[in-house]
Each structure stands twice: as C-alpha cells, then as structure tokens.
Design an enzyme around this catalytic site. Structure first.
Site, PDB file in Angstrom:
ATOM      1  N   TYR A   1       2.843  22.345  -2.727  1.00 24.09           N
ATOM      2  CA  TYR A   1       1.709  21.428  -2.804  1.00 24.09           C
ATOM      3  C   TYR A   1       0.665  21.891  -3.805  1.00 24.09           C
ATOM      4  CZ  TYR A   1       3.559  19.251   1.400  1.00 24.09           C
ATOM      5  OH  TYR A   1       4.356  18.609   2.292  1.00 24.09           O
TER       6      TYR A   1
ATOM      7  N   ARG B   1     -22.535  41.581  21.983  1.00 26.29           N
ATOM      8  CA  ARG B   1     -21.560  40.671  22.573  1.00 26.29           C
ATOM      9  C   ARG B   1     -21.858  40.500  24.060  1.00 26.29           C
ATOM     10  NH1 ARG B   1     -15.542  41.538  20.176  1.00 26.29           N
ATOM     11  NH2 ARG B   1     -15.153  42.721  22.079  1.00 26.29           N
TER      12      ARG B   1
ATOM     13  N   MET C   1       3.262  23.617   6.104  1.00 22.50           N
ATOM     14  CA  MET C   1       3.229  23.608   7.570  1.00 22.50           C
ATOM     15  C   MET C   1       4.424  24.351   8.160  1.00 22.50           C
ATOM     16  SD  MET C   1       2.740  20.343  10.089  1.00 22.50           S
ATOM     17  CE  MET C   1       1.302  19.701   9.256  1.00 22.50           C
TER      18      MET C   1
ATOM     19  N   LYS D   1      -4.432  43.191  25.402  1.00 17.63           N
ATOM     20  CA  LYS D   1      -5.020  41.844  25.280  1.00 17.63           C
ATOM     21  C   LYS D   1      -4.295  41.062  24.183  1.00 17.63           C
ATOM     22  CE  LYS D   1      -8.436  43.391  21.886  1.00 17.63           C
ATOM     23  NZ  LYS D   1      -9.790  43.955  21.705  1.00 17.63           N
TER      24      LYS D   1
HETATM   25  C1  LIG Z   1      -9.835  45.334  21.626  1.00 19.46           C
HETATM   26  C2  LIG Z   1     -10.674  46.297  22.319  1.00 19.46           C
HETATM   27  C3  LIG Z   1     -10.358  47.661  22.292  1.00 19.46           C
HETATM   28  C4  LIG Z   1      -9.203  48.231  21.495  1.00 19.46           C
HETATM   29  O1  LIG Z   1      -9.500  48.194  20.139  1.00 19.46           O
HETATM   30  P1  LIG Z   1      -8.541  48.901  19.042  1.00 19.46           P
HETATM   31  O2  LIG Z   1      -9.425  49.098  17.911  1.00 19.46           O
HETATM   32  O3  LIG Z   1      -7.432  47.946  18.791  1.00 19.46           O
HETATM   33  O4  LIG Z   1      -8.071  50.159  19.653  1.00 19.46           O
HETATM   34  C5  LIG Z   1     -11.151  48.519  23.013  1.00 19.46           C
HETATM   35  N1  LIG Z   1     -12.198  48.060  23.726  1.00 19.46           N
HETATM   36  C6  LIG Z   1     -12.535  46.755  23.770  1.00 19.46           C
HETATM   37  C7  LIG Z   1     -13.704  46.331  24.584  1.00 19.46           C
HETATM   38  C8  LIG Z   1     -11.789  45.828  23.073  1.00 19.46           C
HETATM   39  O5  LIG Z   1     -12.125  44.541  23.109  1.00 19.46           O
END
Ligand SMILES: *Cc1c(COP(=O)(O)O)cnc(C)c1O
Length: 387
Positions: free
Chosen positions: A262, A133, A335, A34
């Site tokens: 800055y 979640r 920036m 992801k």
């Molecule tokens: C991101 C994620 C993982 C992997 O997490 P890591 O700690 O990076 O291994 C596993 N399961 C879900 C649902 C995630 O969102």
C-alpha cells in the site's frame, strides 16, 4: 490451521530463572507474569517458573490471577494493580494477595474478609514515590496503618513502590524514590508495625541496584531473556525465551521499478524476489515505532532512527530471518500480509519457516503458543524407559 505462531523455549526460561536467583541471592523472587506473561502464555510460564525456584508470582489484574488459580497454580500471587471493590469477593475466593493504595479500598476488602470468615488476610500496600500511577504518598501512610490496625482480620504482609527510571540511567531519581520509600517504612514502623516483605526492584533494579533488593525483587523482563537496557559489571547471560514464526506463503519476482504494498512505500531499485508472509497488524505484527518521544534527546534518537529506516540501515525491527539470513520487510505491513525481500537468500520455498521481529506484548494473544523443552523431553523419555 494457522501458519503463524509464537514459540516459547522453556529451557531458556529455566536458565533465566536460575540467573535471577543468582542475582537475588536468598531474597524472595516475584516472577512477574502479567500481560499473558509478556506474551508467552501465563499458565505454562507460571508452572515452569514455580518449578524452577521462583517463590511467588505477580500480575496486574485480578482476572489474571484467577486464570492462574483455575489452572491449579498454588504459589502466592500478588495483584499489583488496584482491585475494584466489586472484585474483592473473587479475589478472596482465589486467595490472591491485593495491593492496597486507598483506605476506601482497604475497607471494601475488610468487609468481605469478615464476611468470608478469614483470619489475617495478607495485603501489600503500594507507596507513591515518583511514578505517578498508584500508591499512598508517604504522608498518608500513618492513617492507612491506623486503619489496618483497626481491622485485625487484615495482615500487612508487604509494602512496595515502583521505580520510574531504573532502566534509564537516572540514578538520582532512583535514590530519591527509595529515600521516599524508606521514609514511608519509618512511618509504618513508628506505629509499631513490622513489614515482612518490602520490595522496590523491577528487572532493571534487580541488575543495577543490588543495594535496593530489600526483601524481594519483582522480575519480568529478565526472566523472558531481555536485558532492560542497563550496563552491569558482571556479564550476565540471559537466553531468549520468545520467538515469533510464520511460513512463506507465496513467492514472486518483481522487475526494477515495481512497487510493493500500500502507498507504494517501497519501490524496487533492482529486480527483486519477494516472499509473502501470512502475518499482519491484525496479529499485532508491526514494524513502525509508536512511542512518543520524551525530551529533545529522545526526539533526536527517534529522528535518527527514522532517517536510518528511510535509508534502510540498522533497523532490526524491520528484518525477518529465513534460513538464518536477513530478509528485510519491504513496504508497509498490511492487515494480514507482510512482504520480505529474499533476493539474496538462495532456495527459499513456500512453507519455509520465517523468524519474525516483534514487540512481544502486543502480539495477538489468540495466536498459538508452542512450548519447547528438551529437558522435559529427556525426563519423559527416562520415565518411559524405566517403566
Ligand atoms: C511490570 C512490573 C514489574 C516487572 O518489571 P520488569 O521491568 O519487566 O522486571 C515490577 N513491578 C511492577 C509494579 C510492574 O508493573
């Protein structure tokens, strides 16, 4: 031509994949790719993982899975986040496996599955056990299973939950979440339904809770070469996959008392030499902590870190490296520019390569990714030699 880039070591990735394989034994491994593979570039990373024994892939959003399919990746891909009813068609077209948390969502999927004439389309259900979640509460599982059974075109391939504290050392809460997950699995089995792939472990749990590997682990952090912050009995060796680089763009000598950047947040206490780097917060480069502390202990840690940063000790997030030597960031990151102190590094020239510290997932995805692999180079050379 940009002079700032992300460099990815595919040999290190392959090494980490083998390390995770050792930890997971013969269990399925979902390589989590992801968020552009944690900033590494999802397509190249996915290809390399599949080549190195990672069975399946996982992403958060449908569009992330679509991108992998369009680049010819054939491994099963689990979409771990919720999929909107309007995206079910595209999900099916690309044979992505959805995560289902509500009955409405199941029905939206089932309608499309029937329309497209699929038989036994796989889904995973997500169980809410404490992260707050997404997911079904264990009490809602029975109704979901009955809904699944009413749709013979849908097949429950897996069920999972996500741990909130695997990396923080709160073991009690991990056990609590797993107990809730097991309870949900019992409700499913009570309906006479078998769940082939049960999974709860992220990287931290893959390391610290081998008893909770179930049928599969979902590893991201470990594959990219970082320990998620858990201590383990065996010493596991991961290799850094990711590095962020730029080139010195300008050099200047400043007298004592001169400000840098800055707000004049930095004032030279002695005559210093600074190097200007063509990277800034527009690239996602930032050296200030951003997260909000949770609880008094966390707040204390944040204050200690801020104090240390004020006195310019121990803040690695603010140190770049040139010729392997430390070049502390001075003043505020702007920036598109950052200044580093190179007074103590001899012979720095314009164009010299700089290693930058970074939070990898927020580095701008449009910066070039450069992939290195001596293994692949060797194989290519062998092929050329034998041709
Ligand atoms: C991101 C994620 C993982 C992997 O997490 P890591 O700690 O990076 O291994 C596993 N399961 C879900 C649902 C995630 O969102």
């Amino acid at each position: 031509m940009t002079s700032t880039w992300v460099e990815i070591d595919l040999d290190a990735l392959a090494h980490n994949a083998r390390t995770v394989r050792k930890l997971a034994g013969n269990k399925i491994i979902f390589g989590v790719v992801k968020a552009n593979a944690y900033g590494c570039g999802s397509v190249k990373i996915a290809q390399c993982l599949v080549k190195n024994g990672i069975d399946r892939l996982a992403v958060t959003h449908v569009h992330e899975g679509v991108e992998l399919r369009q680049e010819g990746i054939e491994a099963p891909i689990l979409v771990m986040g919720p999929t909107a009813p309007g995206d079910m068609e595209i999900l099916l077209q690309h044979e992505l496996t959805p995560t289902i948390s509500t009955i409405e969502n199941l029905q939206a999927l089932a309608a499309k599955v029937r329309q497209q004439g699929y038989q036994k389309y796989p889904i995973h259900v997500k169980i809410e056990t404490g992260l707050g979640r997404t997911g079904l509460f264990p009490s809602q599982v029975t109704a979901m299973i009955e809904a699944i059974l009413a749709h013979p075109e849908i097949y429950l391939e897996g069920a999972f939950t996500h741990l909130a504290t695997a990396a923080t050392g709160n073991r009690t809460f991990v056990h609590h979440q797993v107990a809730a997950f097991r309870e949900a699995m019992h409700y499913i089995e009570d309906e006479g339904v078998n769940v082939p792939i049960k999974h709860v472990a992220n990287s931290a749990a893959t390391l610290a809770y081998p008893q909770y590997h179930f049928d599969a682990v979902r590893a991201g952090t470990l594959l990219y070469g970082q320990n998620p912050g858990v201590r383990t009995k065996e010493d596991i060796k991961l290799k850094e996959v990711w590095s962020f680089k730029t080139k010195v763009a300008h050099l200047a000598d400043l007298p004592a008392g001169h400000g840098v950047g800055y707000g004049r947040a930095f004032i030279a206490k002695r005559p210093i030499k600074i190097a200007l780097l063509p990277v800034g917060y527009v690239d996602g480069f930032q050296t200030e902590p951003v997260s909000v502390p949770v609880g008094v202990w966390d707040l204390t840690k944040v204050l200690l870190k801020a104090t240390a940063a004020y006195f310019r000790v121990g803040n690695n997030a603010r140190v770049a490296h040139i010729h392997g030597k430390k070049a502390p960031v001075v003043g505020k990151v702007a920036m598109q520019f950052t200044m580093v102190d190179i007074t103590d590094i001899p012979n720095v020239k314009i164009g010299d390569i700089v290693d930058l510290p970074a939070r990898r997932t927020i580095i701008n995805a449009t910066l070039p990714r450069v992939y290195k692999s001596t293994e692949e180079e060797k194989q290519k050379q062998k092929q050329v030699a034998t041709n």
